[in-house]
Design a protein around this motif. Structure first.
Motif, PDB file in Angstrom:
ATOM      1  N   PHE A   1      54.230  -2.837  82.380  1.00 34.68           N
ATOM      2  CA  PHE A   1      53.094  -3.308  83.205  1.00 34.68           C
ATOM      3  C   PHE A   1      53.136  -2.634  84.411  1.00 34.68           C
ATOM      4  O   PHE A   1      52.280  -2.785  85.321  1.00 34.68           O
ATOM      5  CB  PHE A   1      53.490  -4.735  83.382  1.00 34.68           C
ATOM      6  N   ARG A   2      54.114  -1.805  84.806  1.00 35.19           N
ATOM      7  CA  ARG A   2      54.418  -1.000  85.886  1.00 35.19           C
ATOM      8  C   ARG A   2      53.052  -0.100  85.975  1.00 35.19           C
ATOM      9  O   ARG A   2      52.807   0.371  86.997  1.00 35.19           O
ATOM     10  CB  ARG A   2      55.641  -0.389  86.265  1.00 35.19           C
ATOM     11  N   THR A   3      52.806   0.480  84.766  1.00 37.16           N
ATOM     12  CA  THR A   3      51.822   1.477  84.816  1.00 37.16           C
ATOM     13  C   THR A   3      50.545   1.227  84.137  1.00 37.16           C
ATOM     14  O   THR A   3      49.718   2.123  83.888  1.00 37.16           O
ATOM     15  CB  THR A   3      52.475   2.890  84.172  1.00 37.16           C
ATOM     16  N   ARG A   4      50.466   0.033  83.438  1.00 32.47           N
ATOM     17  CA  ARG A   4      49.350  -0.475  82.836  1.00 32.47           C
ATOM     18  C   ARG A   4      48.854  -1.616  83.046  1.00 32.47           C
ATOM     19  O   ARG A   4      49.637  -2.480  83.527  1.00 32.47           O
ATOM     20  CB  ARG A   4      49.499  -0.388  81.397  1.00 32.47           C
ATOM     21  N   ARG A   5      47.640  -1.960  82.976  1.00 33.20           N
ATOM     22  CA  ARG A   5      47.336  -3.505  83.203  1.00 33.20           C
ATOM     23  C   ARG A   5      47.527  -4.247  82.257  1.00 33.20           C
ATOM     24  O   ARG A   5      47.830  -3.886  81.133  1.00 33.20           O
ATOM     25  CB  ARG A   5      45.552  -3.263  83.533  1.00 33.20           C
TER      26      ARG A   5
ATOM     27  N   HIS B   1      45.737  -5.657  80.065  1.00 33.35           N
ATOM     28  CA  HIS B   1      45.048  -5.724  78.903  1.00 33.35           C
ATOM     29  C   HIS B   1      45.010  -4.236  78.292  1.00 33.35           C
ATOM     30  O   HIS B   1      44.594  -3.950  77.296  1.00 33.35           O
ATOM     31  CB  HIS B   1      43.248  -5.976  79.061  1.00 33.35           C
ATOM     32  N   GLU B   2      45.679  -3.540  79.059  1.00 28.67           N
ATOM     33  CA  GLU B   2      45.996  -2.030  78.539  1.00 28.67           C
ATOM     34  C   GLU B   2      47.299  -1.944  77.789  1.00 28.67           C
ATOM     35  O   GLU B   2      47.606  -0.970  77.294  1.00 28.67           O
ATOM     36  CB  GLU B   2      45.791  -1.199  79.839  1.00 28.67           C
TER      37      GLU B   2
ATOM     38  N   GLU C   1      51.004 -13.938  77.687  1.00 25.77           N
ATOM     39  CA  GLU C   1      51.260 -14.664  79.011  1.00 25.77           C
ATOM     40  C   GLU C   1      52.675 -15.196  79.264  1.00 25.77           C
ATOM     41  O   GLU C   1      52.884 -15.119  80.350  1.00 25.77           O
ATOM     42  CB  GLU C   1      49.982 -15.822  79.111  1.00 25.77           C
TER      43      GLU C   1
ATOM     44  N   ARG D   1      56.959  -6.763  91.412  1.00 28.08           N
ATOM     45  CA  ARG D   1      55.559  -6.557  91.803  1.00 28.08           C
ATOM     46  C   ARG D   1      54.422  -6.426  90.882  1.00 28.08           C
ATOM     47  O   ARG D   1      53.410  -7.318  90.894  1.00 28.08           O
ATOM     48  CB  ARG D   1      55.416  -5.520  92.865  1.00 28.08           C
ATOM     49  N   PRO D   2      54.626  -5.394  89.876  1.00 28.79           N
ATOM     50  CA  PRO D   2      53.491  -5.491  88.918  1.00 28.79           C
ATOM     51  C   PRO D   2      53.403  -6.858  88.100  1.00 28.79           C
ATOM     52  O   PRO D   2      52.058  -7.056  87.764  1.00 28.79           O
ATOM     53  CB  PRO D   2      54.165  -4.303  87.936  1.00 28.79           C
TER      54      PRO D   2
ATOM     55  N   ARG E   1      51.540  -9.175  90.234  1.00 31.04           N
ATOM     56  CA  ARG E   1      50.112  -8.878  90.569  1.00 31.04           C
ATOM     57  C   ARG E   1      49.193  -9.202  89.278  1.00 31.04           C
ATOM     58  O   ARG E   1      48.162  -9.850  89.676  1.00 31.04           O
ATOM     59  CB  ARG E   1      50.011  -7.143  90.775  1.00 31.04           C
TER      60      ARG E   1
ATOM     61  N   SER F   1      46.401 -12.350  89.593  1.00 30.00           N
ATOM     62  CA  SER F   1      44.947 -12.232  89.251  1.00 30.00           C
ATOM     63  C   SER F   1      44.354 -12.797  88.263  1.00 30.00           C
ATOM     64  O   SER F   1      43.127 -12.908  87.950  1.00 30.00           O
ATOM     65  CB  SER F   1      45.002 -10.591  88.851  1.00 30.00           C
ATOM     66  N   GLU F   2      45.404 -13.271  87.331  1.00 33.03           N
ATOM     67  CA  GLU F   2      44.747 -13.983  86.250  1.00 33.03           C
ATOM     68  C   GLU F   2      44.455 -15.611  86.258  1.00 33.03           C
ATOM     69  O   GLU F   2      44.869 -16.330  85.670  1.00 33.03           O
ATOM     70  CB  GLU F   2      46.115 -13.959  85.080  1.00 33.03           C
TER      71      GLU F   2
ATOM     72  N   TRP G   1      52.874  -4.201  99.869  1.00 31.48           N
ATOM     73  CA  TRP G   1      51.621  -3.894  99.150  1.00 31.48           C
ATOM     74  C   TRP G   1      50.848  -2.809  99.778  1.00 31.48           C
ATOM     75  O   TRP G   1      50.410  -1.901  99.494  1.00 31.48           O
ATOM     76  CB  TRP G   1      50.786  -4.930  98.808  1.00 31.48           C
TER      77      TRP G   1
ATOM     78  N   GLU H   1      53.284   0.862 102.281  1.00 32.26           N
ATOM     79  CA  GLU H   1      53.973   1.849 101.475  1.00 32.26           C
ATOM     80  C   GLU H   1      53.883   3.259 101.896  1.00 32.26           C
ATOM     81  O   GLU H   1      54.713   3.993 101.762  1.00 32.26           O
ATOM     82  CB  GLU H   1      53.868   1.846  99.893  1.00 32.26           C
TER      83      GLU H   1
ATOM     84  N   ARG I   1      37.590 -15.133  84.592  1.00 32.51           N
ATOM     85  CA  ARG I   1      38.364 -13.848  84.811  1.00 32.51           C
ATOM     86  C   ARG I   1      37.406 -12.630  84.323  1.00 32.51           C
ATOM     87  O   ARG I   1      36.457 -12.970  83.614  1.00 32.51           O
ATOM     88  CB  ARG I   1      39.673 -13.720  84.197  1.00 32.51           C
TER      89      ARG I   1
ATOM     90  N   HIS J   1      37.999 -10.400  82.337  1.00 30.55           N
ATOM     91  CA  HIS J   1      37.672 -10.113  80.763  1.00 30.55           C
ATOM     92  C   HIS J   1      37.116 -11.366  79.901  1.00 30.55           C
ATOM     93  O   HIS J   1      36.756 -11.484  78.723  1.00 30.55           O
ATOM     94  CB  HIS J   1      39.101  -9.879  80.061  1.00 30.55           C
TER      95      HIS J   1
ATOM     96  N   ARG K   1      40.054 -10.262  94.406  1.00 33.69           N
ATOM     97  CA  ARG K   1      40.836 -10.549  93.233  1.00 33.69           C
ATOM     98  C   ARG K   1      41.111  -9.669  92.202  1.00 33.69           C
ATOM     99  O   ARG K   1      41.923  -9.112  91.638  1.00 33.69           O
ATOM    100  CB  ARG K   1      41.013 -12.044  93.020  1.00 33.69           C
TER     101      ARG K   1
ATOM    102  N   SER L   1      43.704  -6.495  91.354  1.00 32.74           N
ATOM    103  CA  SER L   1      44.543  -6.721  90.217  1.00 32.74           C
ATOM    104  C   SER L   1      44.338  -5.649  89.321  1.00 32.74           C
ATOM    105  O   SER L   1      45.328  -5.195  88.505  1.00 32.74           O
ATOM    106  CB  SER L   1      44.236  -8.167  89.280  1.00 32.74           C
TER     107      SER L   1
ATOM    108  N   ASP M   1      47.168  -0.582  90.533  1.00 33.22           N
ATOM    109  CA  ASP M   1      48.271  -0.461  91.397  1.00 33.22           C
ATOM    110  C   ASP M   1      48.607   1.069  91.998  1.00 33.22           C
ATOM    111  O   ASP M   1      47.999   2.165  91.116  1.00 33.22           O
ATOM    112  CB  ASP M   1      49.557  -1.046  91.125  1.00 33.22           C
ATOM    113  N   ARG M   2      49.224   1.423  92.784  1.00 35.87           N
ATOM    114  CA  ARG M   2      49.351   2.675  93.368  1.00 35.87           C
ATOM    115  C   ARG M   2      50.172   3.678  92.289  1.00 35.87           C
ATOM    116  O   ARG M   2      49.759   4.919  92.307  1.00 35.87           O
ATOM    117  CB  ARG M   2      50.011   2.660  94.658  1.00 35.87           C
ATOM    118  N   ASP M   3      50.771   2.886  91.568  1.00 37.69           N
ATOM    119  CA  ASP M   3      51.600   3.952  90.647  1.00 37.69           C
ATOM    120  C   ASP M   3      50.887   4.063  89.310  1.00 37.69           C
ATOM    121  O   ASP M   3      51.247   4.767  88.369  1.00 37.69           O
ATOM    122  CB  ASP M   3      52.943   3.236  90.188  1.00 37.69           C
ATOM    123  N   MET M   4      49.608   3.309  89.122  1.00 38.10           N
ATOM    124  CA  MET M   4      48.966   3.219  88.079  1.00 38.10           C
ATOM    125  C   MET M   4      48.510   4.810  87.825  1.00 38.10           C
ATOM    126  O   MET M   4      48.147   5.349  88.815  1.00 38.10           O
ATOM    127  CB  MET M   4      47.697   2.502  88.054  1.00 38.10           C
TER     128      MET M   4
END
Lengths: 198, 198, 198, 198
Positions: free
Chosen positions: C17-21, C23-24, C49, C96-97, C100, C104-105, C167, C170, D21, D23, D100, D104, D107-110
């Motif tokens: 989840f650090r690099t993907r949303r 739903h991704e 969830e 943090r991820p 986030r 958001s959900e 946030w 940085e 939301r 989605h 929101r 969500s 993120d910066r690392d995305m």
DNA sequence: CATGAATGAGGATTCATTCAT
DNA sequence: TATGAATGAATCCTCATTCAT
């Protein structure tokens, strides 16, 4: 005293399939209800379908034997027929949910692969229809059953009437769906039964 | 010319369910066979069960109306009955696989949630049994049908005989399973048909 | 030595989840990354969830307990505050991820049905804000914290500053975003701090 | 008079995202609510994300310009700051659900691919923080704002406080979460504001 | 410009079956 | 024998996007 594990499993299955469809009933539930481990089921049954089948035909051979027993002294043909219907009715009553599954899980045109359940049943079923045919043959001998229709066909229709009684007539008052009524209708038909003016 | 998309989907479903069980037939296959996109199915049917149901009852109301039509001039009661059996037989012949599914997917004791398909069918089925009852009532009026058994019950048994003929008697020669035979057996029963006074 | 399977799954999720949303990121990926079967995830989490939530709050209660511990002998209030910020900062850094996603959900106005994640978090979060409020209460007692604003509100603003630092700041040099700086700003504000010699 | 179609779509989106939301909100719903065809959306927006983004930043540039306007004659720095907070608060109030989502969705690392929304926002956001920084610079010039912390950082913290007020303090009585309170806390901090004994 | 019927890629979840203990 | 933790294949359904009209 606890029943044999295999028995417990089959009873749990019968109970659960009463209120759930084949694919809605999981082996987890069955194992839980039978109070055995999930893996244990596979010690006694090759797979889920086999479990259904064995649970359904449990006692089937015994019933067929009973059907073949010689009628008691002095019992007329109609009496024999009524007793036959009772035997069949008792056997299928509790197993209705299981047979509903078996009958639905395949059709004659189905590829052999998927027709496993139905195939096995069709093989066994023959024993039953033959027994009923044999009983009807006695009626033919005493001229109480018409001879112009093959016994096998008459046997199928009789079994069909019992199914109708069990499946479709549940909402009717018990008096209207008695086994005696089935036998009467089977023997005399729906036409004006007795020539009034006779 | 290509059929209406909804029609194509229902036909494809009917075709596929002929050789596969409900859970073995995927919507992918149906969509492929109907040559439509998978999502298109959901434009016309709320879900898989709804597709089955609609495909099964397609034309059902028309058949019920046909059953209710006044009999042609000079057609006797038996003639009407035979024609009724033909109508019913034609309707169910192609739909047998679909109804096998509907009947298997639930039972009267099932929780309402899972009995959706069956519930819907039970609601519709009544139209048909009522129509058959009404026809039998004409027979009662002409004293050709016994009055000591409710028409509704006789209707169920007649429908049951047609089912037996269609499901269980397929292996018998056509001559033995004629609709005329069904009507004869339904009217006269399996007892010695010949008038006693002979 | 391999970690507990549940731990492995949560770590894999956190990492992905650090690099993907939300739903991704598919459960396939998570299972693959954790080197477990896909079904295994459902042995430990009720759904996707729940996995997020559990991974996020892992260790949360321990942190809240830590916040509530009595300050070491001789540690002044500002020291306590700084330590508090450090504890909070450490806890949220890696998560943090995940947070986030949780934040958001759903939103306060969301229908309860969809706000599952957020609801659960709001319930837990209270424990943390209460702990921070309690710490600020000590400052009020020593007159180091103003008494004209409720502690709960001050706690929220302090937590908000930590979020901003984490946030939004940085890109700034570490020196400019030290926790000591946060505490200083929180205590003294952005106004001309204190006329030193004056 | 009907609004411009693009406007109608953005308003419908804003309204729907308030309770659903990202989605969970379908373009079908948005099109329906805006009373336009589904395809029409694609005439004005490149895709769903673009719709969110444009709806969110609608009016953003105007707000930034407003922030940059010279303060009215005789308005003190604190007055300017309060007015700034009001401007920001008004702008974000209705757009909170949209932001929101934007915040969500990355993120910066995305990876850049998925961070599209956030990337675009980060670019725009700079305009706003710069404007706030510029306002704070006036305070530094009048020695009302401390000079030992970069204006950019102070601006971020101020914006963070507004977010806290808007997101976390909703349950507190309005009196406790006034913008004047935010400005006061921002300027004077949480420490004992006025040395009583002075 | 505007439409909405049609599409099909994509993913969470279930559950029969296995096997190490 | 007995177990139940672990597995992963299998499928329904959603929904952003396209395009013929």
């Amino acid at each position: 005293m606890k029943l044999d594990k295999k028995q417990r499993i089959m009873q749990a299955a019968e109970q659960l399939f009463r209120t759930r469809r084949f694919h809605e009933t999981t082996l987890d539930e069955i194992a839980k209800a039978a109070d055995v481990g999930k893996g244990t089921i596979y010690l006694y049954f090759s797979d889920k379908e086999d479990l259904i089948f064995q649970a359904a035909v449990e006692g089937f051979d015994a019933m067929c034997l009973e059907l073949r027993q010689a009628p008691p002294e002095g019992e007329g043909f109609r009496g024999t027929l009524l007793r036959t219907c009772e035997t069949l009715s008792v056997f299928f009553r509790a197993r209705r949910p299981l047979f509903r599954i078996i009958l639905s899980e395949g059709d004659r045109d189905m590829e052999s692969a998927s027709g496993g359940l139905q195939q096995r049943w069709r093989g066994r079923r023959r024993t039953m229809t033959d027994a009923v045919s044999a009983i009807l043959a006695r009626g033919v001998a005493t001229t109480e059953i018409r001879a112009d229709v093959p016994n096998g066909i008459l046997a199928e229709y009789l079994l069909g009437m019992l199914r109708t009684r069990s499946w479709e007539l549940e909402d009717w008052p018990a008096a209207q769906r008695s086994l005696a009524g089935v036998v009467d209708l089977f023997m005399n038909g729906a036409g004006r039964s007795a020539p009034a003016g006779k």
